[in-house]
Design an enzyme around this catalytic site. Structure first.
Site, PDB file in Angstrom:
ATOM      1  N   HIS A 825     -10.822  33.831  62.828  1.00  0.00           N
ATOM      2  CA  HIS A 825     -12.238  34.486  62.601  1.00  0.00           C
ATOM      3  C   HIS A 825     -12.034  35.050  61.015  1.00  0.00           C
ATOM      4  O   HIS A 825     -11.340  35.702  60.725  1.00  0.00           O
ATOM      5  CB  HIS A 825     -12.242  35.689  63.265  1.00  0.00           C
ATOM      6  CG  HIS A 825     -12.498  35.436  64.727  1.00  0.00           C
ATOM      7  ND1 HIS A 825     -12.232  36.148  65.811  1.00  0.00           N
ATOM      8  CD2 HIS A 825     -13.164  34.446  65.316  1.00  0.00           C
ATOM      9  CE1 HIS A 825     -12.263  35.658  67.064  1.00  0.00           C
ATOM     10  NE2 HIS A 825     -12.998  34.789  66.771  1.00  0.00           N
ATOM     11  N   GLU A 828     -12.026  38.439  59.477  1.00  0.00           N
ATOM     12  CA  GLU A 828     -10.894  39.301  59.805  1.00  0.00           C
ATOM     13  C   GLU A 828      -9.927  39.103  58.857  1.00  0.00           C
ATOM     14  O   GLU A 828      -8.792  38.519  59.142  1.00  0.00           O
ATOM     15  CB  GLU A 828     -10.485  39.122  61.418  1.00  0.00           C
ATOM     16  CG  GLU A 828     -11.527  39.375  62.314  1.00  0.00           C
ATOM     17  CD  GLU A 828     -11.287  39.165  63.719  1.00  0.00           C
ATOM     18  OE1 GLU A 828     -12.212  39.247  64.435  1.00  0.00           O
ATOM     19  OE2 GLU A 828     -10.348  38.208  63.676  1.00  0.00           O
ATOM     20  N   HIS A 922      -5.284  38.941  64.804  1.00  0.00           N
ATOM     21  CA  HIS A 922      -6.893  39.146  64.425  1.00  0.00           C
ATOM     22  C   HIS A 922      -7.168  40.456  63.871  1.00  0.00           C
ATOM     23  O   HIS A 922      -6.210  41.251  63.455  1.00  0.00           O
ATOM     24  CB  HIS A 922      -7.552  39.160  65.783  1.00  0.00           C
ATOM     25  CG  HIS A 922      -7.795  37.762  66.381  1.00  0.00           C
ATOM     26  ND1 HIS A 922      -9.287  37.347  66.428  1.00  0.00           N
ATOM     27  CD2 HIS A 922      -6.911  36.893  67.068  1.00  0.00           C
ATOM     28  CE1 HIS A 922      -9.104  36.028  67.115  1.00  0.00           C
ATOM     29  NE2 HIS A 922      -7.703  35.766  67.318  1.00  0.00           N
ATOM     30  N   GLU A1007      -4.121  42.742  67.178  1.00  0.00           N
ATOM     31  CA  GLU A1007      -5.695  43.065  66.392  1.00  0.00           C
ATOM     32  C   GLU A1007      -5.263  44.347  65.488  1.00  0.00           C
ATOM     33  O   GLU A1007      -4.628  45.112  65.870  1.00  0.00           O
ATOM     34  CB  GLU A1007      -6.614  43.820  67.456  1.00  0.00           C
ATOM     35  CG  GLU A1007      -7.034  42.792  68.618  1.00  0.00           C
ATOM     36  CD  GLU A1007      -8.264  41.978  68.036  1.00  0.00           C
ATOM     37  OE1 GLU A1007      -8.544  42.158  67.024  1.00  0.00           O
ATOM     38  OE2 GLU A1007      -8.760  41.195  69.156  1.00  0.00           O
TER      39      GLU A1007
HETATM   40 ZN   LIG Z   1     -10.989  38.012  65.896  1.00  0.00          ZN
END
Ligand SMILES: [Zn+2]
Length: 1122
Positions: A825, A828, A922, A1007
């Site tokens: 992504h 990010e 992420h 994350e």
């Molecule tokens: Zn992500």
């Protein structure tokens, strides 16, 4: 004893002896009041006392009623069916003509008390026919305040049921209430208050709201509100004023109501009254409700762009007929995709009871046990996968011919092999010779002398004037690099590096003054793995869809993490409200609005703005930039519109843009007006990032957290249903922040998070080569080429074998694999900084790093979505799709990086070498700390209602070990935020597919917060690149500890061992994920930012964010999840 007497009387049907019953009841009542103990006995659930009283109630209602009206245990009364009996009495008593006023009064007083305790009260009332009894009583007793009050109180409870509300409305009750509340009078305020409450509840029904509009009650309500506002000087009747606003709020839930409100000049009335209320803090509820109504009624504007499709289009090699891109471009030309024809979903009213709302269910949990059991799918035939062998040379290399002591020679000798013979794969999507050449040249940077590097003419076709110029100046003496802005060379301080000549040395010399000649900050000294020259070289090989030819200063100079702490920004009281009021003023005072476009990607000659010195200058035509339009709204306020992801019409959240032409000491307000997420950490202490070129050339090249008055709220720009998953009536969100600039003629950059471009990655990888020692085995391969023609690097890091003895070679080859990836992504960027930390740690000289390399073979794809990163996307690749939703069935042409990464894993599974750990890095926009998502059958089953046999639940706890270790050693990591639930919406993500198809038990998404931490050492601080890089390093340390914990030989054995260590009782219940977008669970701590809340208590602003819950807003997020 007395109870017994009462019971006997009832039992013997001594109905006539009312007087006796009354006496007994009075005695019981007396007893209850004087002796607490016996009181409890009578009323306790276990005793039959209540039944006795109820029975007696049926027999001699009046006396018992008196008793009950004083009672406190309404809950018991309700649970024993008391409500039904009361309604029976009410309806039968109503048949007597005339009904006993005293009995009616008592019954209604009692019902008013029982009502709120009985969830089925509304239904019972309707079924027993009690509604009509109460209504006719009200109609007949409009002047009889004593009886009217309890009747209205009961009506208020009736009206809370939506079916009742409709039925009451049909019977003229809405009109009746309007008669009671007007005209303005302070005579009977308690009655008025209750009538307003009832009316407010009735108006929640859309039919009733329509009735109120048709009866011209909107202007009447506004006039009444004004009367109260003017006459209630001491604010004693705030609740009445609030009641009036609640009525308006509910009426304006329908389109007709909003229209009537606007026509009645409601905006101005509420704006003015609210402004007058502002100084009195206790009137906040009025201001908040007013602001809620105004936001709702604020005419929806269209986003000031010609189309919401990205300003750039990329022609795909082929378009899947059902894909998002086909959808995007299938609209006939001329269709306005920015707004909808209708802006409202006025669905017909459902005639269902709302008394007993079913608890919300999480329907996203995977409940199919077959899908929950990881079953290694055969995937593709081995014949097809065999070509990937070339990416795993370490598994076959014998080191026999080379001298192990000379690592550089070994590295060199491996180079011809690393270049994958792309033709063997599919020439279309594997690296082409051209890009391979670039790659080699990148790698050449560190090994070849500078002279040979400059003799190269790479990417000459792509390089624009700007890049060429940089290249040339770089070849001159450092002192002459005066294309760096000078403090007062205003015009020469042109955006980025596109006019270096203008900023030439003569400008600096002429102006003299403060700091004549400025030099490039020596970031190479501050940042060992940064090299501005090398960066520019890398940019030349980077292919962007808009063919960017500029370089943003922050990426060129680099970023040195500041040493000072950056605590979360404390939210100023009323900030959201004051911002919203400023927005409303645009409507109230339209003449104050400039509406001057100062930057516009949609016009060919962007930016076209003549420099009058009155406006800021904007730019973001550089790698990862994505500003589409800037509009000067007021003198010092700008609306900014972000570009959609390429080949998409939405996904805006990430931003990276440049500002210049500012005045020192002036506060500017910036509004990013087309954000899409329904909430953001900008409401919880996160600030934007700013980079000042003046600061950089003064020796402080760094991004700093900046901005005051930050908040994130739903705005009045309509979101087209085309971009909102088919839903109509949605709005965008505004991120607003204010800032002052401290340097004259500065060039500043704002970003959502610390930028990390693809060119930065390439520079970093080239620099990593320099860290190689004779003991490190580092190989950089080109996994494939992206759609946009950029290469996707694949790294292999491990330790060289101790010697070329059989044993050592064997140990070398048999090291377990760790597979890491990041940045699927593009928005990010924190994931890249964590990856940077991991890579540098792995290439480090510490004993820990050495042991780690000896323990494992690392396979790393540091950037899964280079095209998205380069082109300033937030979430997608050039195919307009979220690559982390393509893992189940990646298309080799459209999703090459995913296709080949998955193939690598499939190859490993085939040769029985599936990695021990898979982790995809992420960033998380709505939670604090760093945490992981994993996959566990058991924890998924716990979260759902599916029945499973114990054998289904046989699962060792190995998946918990790594996060557990991380929570012990990494200060930013929080075990409490981890989740191991498998969700349906995530079944095509890397984590779930690698777990299910490749059979990797430890398959994770890690994350990292964009905001900061609320626990551990960094509690209360915003996260910086230092902490992110540290996290990447700690991840490595945790892997080493994982290895030590397990002794590692045989997988199964080690899993059992881990279970022992971790303990099987640790039933930590993970939060389940409701949110379909991102890879993140719903965020419970929330401010009510939305203007469409139905929650009676929800005010648009709750400074503490506690008793307000976030609307899950499911559908809103669906649009992001396909
Ligand atoms: Zn992500």
């Amino acid at each position: 004893m007395l109870l017994g007497q009462l019971e006997r009387m009832n039992g013997e049907a001594m109905v006539r002896d009312v007087e006796t019953a009354r006496q007994v009841t009075t005695k019981i009542l007396h007893l209850i009041q004087t002796q607490e103990k016996s009181g409890k006995e009578v009323m306790s659930k276990g005793s039959s006392g209540m039944e006795v009283i109820l029975a007696s109630l049926e027999v001699s209602s009046q006396t018992t009623l008196e008793f009950l009206c004083r009672g406190r245990r309404m809950g018991v009364f309700v649970s024993k069916g008391g409500t039904g009996i009361l309604f029976q009495i009410l309806t039968s008593a109503s048949k007597e003509l005339p009904p006993s006023e005293e009995l009616m009064l008592q019954l209604h007083s009692l019902l008013a008390k029982v009502g709120p305790k009985d969830r089925k009260f509304g239904v019972k009332a309707r079924l027993s026919g009690a509604l009509n009894v109460t209504i006719s009583l009200i109609k007949q007793n409009l002047q009889n305040a004593k009886l009217l009050l309890p009747c209205l109180q009961v009506l208020r409870v009736y009206s809370a049921n939506s079916v009742n509300a409709i039925s009451l409305g049909k019977n003229g009750v809405v009109e009746l209430m309007f008669k009671i509340i007007a005209p303005y009078s302070k005579k009977n305020t308690s009655l008025l208050k209750v009538a307003l409450d009832a009316l407010g509840a009735l108006l929640k029904s859309k039919t009733n709201a329509r009735r109120a509009v048709d009866g011209s009650h909107v202007p009447a309500l506004l006039a009444l509100y004004l009367d109260w506002h003017r006459n209630d000087a001491r604010h004693r009747h705030m609740l009445i004023r609030k009641g009036l606003l609640v009525c308006l709020r509910n009426i304006t839930n329908i389109k007709l109501g909003r229209k009537a409100f606007i026509e009645a000049d409601g905006m101005r009335i509420l704006y003015n009254t609210s402004t007058e209320c502002l100084p009195v803090r206790t009137l906040d509820p009025l201001i908040n409700t007013s602001s809620l109504i105004m936001r709702k009624c604020f005419p929806k504007n269209r986003l000031p762009v010609p189309t919401i499709k990205s300003a750039f289009h990329y022609q795909l090699p082929h378009v899947l007929p059902v894909g998002p891109v086909a959808q995007l471009y299938s609209q006939p030309p001329g269709v306005d995709d920015v707004v909808d024809d209708s802006d409202d979903n006025e669905e017909t009213e459902a005639e269902t009871d709302t008394d007993n709302e079913e608890d919300e269910k999480n329907d996203d949990i995977e409940t199919d046990l077959n899908k929950l059991h990881p079953t290694k799918s055969p995937g593709r035939p081995f014949e097809e996968l065999r070509v990937y062998e070339r990416f795993f040379l370490e598994l076959s290399e014998d080191f026999q011919v080379r001298s192990l002591s000379s690592s550089s020679s070994s590295a060199r000798s491996t180079r011809p092999i690393i270049v994958p013979t792309a033709q063997a794969l599919s020439p279309k999507h594997m690296a082409t010779p051209a890009s391979q050449e670039i790659w080699n040249s990148i790698k050449g940077q560190h090994t070849q002398p500078p002279a040979s590097a400059t003799s190269r003419t790479p990417a000459a076709s792509l390089a624009s004037l700007e890049l060429d110029t940089i290249h040339l100046t770089k070849d001159h003496d450092k002192k002459e690099e005066t294309h760096i802005p000078t403090p007062d060379g205003h015009t020469t301080l042109s955006s980025s590096m596109h006019s270096p000549q203008d900023c030439g040395s003569e400008g600096a010399e002429d102006e003299g003054g403060e700091g004549a000649v400025l030099e490039v900050p020596d970031t190479a000294l501050l940042l060992p793995l940064h090299d501005p020259d090398l960066y520019v070289e890398m940019v030349k090989g980077t292919r962007s869809v808009p063919q960017y030819a500029e370089v943003a200063y922050p990426d060129y100079f680099g970023h040195v993490a500041p040493t000072f702490k950056e605590p979360h920004l404390e939210r100023v009281y009323g900030v959201q409200r004051s911002k919203i009021f400023q927005d409303i003023e645009r409507l109230i005072h339209p003449n104050d609005i400039l509406d001057k476009v100062v930057y516009d990607l949609d016009i060919p000659s962007c930016p076209v703005i003549e420099d009058s010195g009155e406006s800021l200058k904007f730019n973001s035509q550089f790698e990862s930039g994505n500003l589409r339009k800037a509009i000067q709204v007021r003198k010092y306020e700008y609306d900014l519109v972000l570009n959609s992801d390429i080949n998409s019409n939405h996904y805006h959240q990430w931003f990276y843009l440049e500002v210049s032409g500012m005045r020192v000491g002036t506060t500017y307000r910036f509004n990013i007006i087309n954000c899409e997420k329904s909430n953001s950490q900008f409401n919880y202490g996160m600030q934007v990032l700013m980079y000042s070129v003046q600061e950089a050339i003064s020796g402080r090249p760094r991004w700093v957290r900046t901005g005051t008055d930050i908040c994130y709220y739903k705005n009045h720009f309509a979101r087209s249903s085309i971009a909102a998953g088919g839903q109509k009536g949605k709005s965008y969100f505004t991120l607003t922040f204010s800032t002052t600039f401290s340097h004259k003629d500065d060039v500043c950059y704002f970003a959502y998070h610390y930028p990390y471009t693809y060119s930065t990655l390439k520079m970093h990888l080239a620099k990593l080569e320099a860290l190689r020692t004779p003991h490190i085995y580092l190989r950089q391969d080109v996994l494939c080429e992206t759609l946009g023609g950029n290469i996707c690097p694949l790294l292999t890091i491990t330790a060289m074998p101790e010697s070329n003895s059989n044993d050592h070679i064997c140990q070398f080859r048999n090291r377990p694999l760790i597979f890491l990836s990041a940045r699927v992504h593009p928005g990010e960027t924190n994931a890249s900084w964590v990856m940077k930390g991991t890579l540098e740690f792995l290439m480090g000289t510490s004993p820990l790093a050495a042991s780690l390399r000896e323990a494992y073979i690392f396979k790393i794809v540091p950037m899964l979505n280079p095209d998205g990163v380069i082109n300033g996307n937030h979430r997608c690749s050039l195919s307009g799709e979220d690559l982390n939703r393509q893992w189940q069935n990646p298309n080799p042409e459209l999703h090459p990086t995913i296709y080949h990464t998955k193939s690598l894993l499939q190859y490993l599974a085939h040769i029985q070498r599936a990695p021990l750990v898979f982790c995809d890095y992420h960033g998380h926009s709505r939670k604090k700390n760093v945490f992981m998502y994993g996959c566990s059958v058991k924890e998924t089953v716990w979260q759902s209602n599916i029945s499973a046999t114990s054998s289904d639940l046989h699962e060792d706890l190995g998946y918990r070990t790594l996060p557990k270790i991380l929570s012990q050693i990494a200060p930013a990591f929080s075990m409490a935020s981890c989740s191991f639930v498998v969700e349906r919406s995530k079944e095509a993500t890397a984590r779930v597919v690698v777990w299910r198809e490749i059979g990797v038990q430890r398959s994770y998404t890690m994350e990292s917060t964009l905001c900061g931490c609320d626990q551990g050492k960094y509690k209360g601080l915003q996260i910086g690149t230092r902490e992110l890089e540290e996290m990447g390093a700690q991840f490595c340390v945790a892997l080493l500890r994982l290895k030590r914990l397990t002794g590692l030989r045989n997988h199964q054995h080690l899993l059992d061992l881990e279970s022992d260590i971790i303990g099987t009782q640790s039933k930590v219940v993970s939060p389940t994920t409701y949110v379909m977008e991102e890879d993140e669970p719903s965020f419970l701590e929330a401010i009510d930012y939305s203007a469409e809340s139905d929650n009676e208590d929800a005010e648009p602003e709750n400074e503490h964010g506690n008793n307000v819950h976030e609307n899950p807003d499911h559908l809103d997020q669906l649009s992001d999840s396909y």
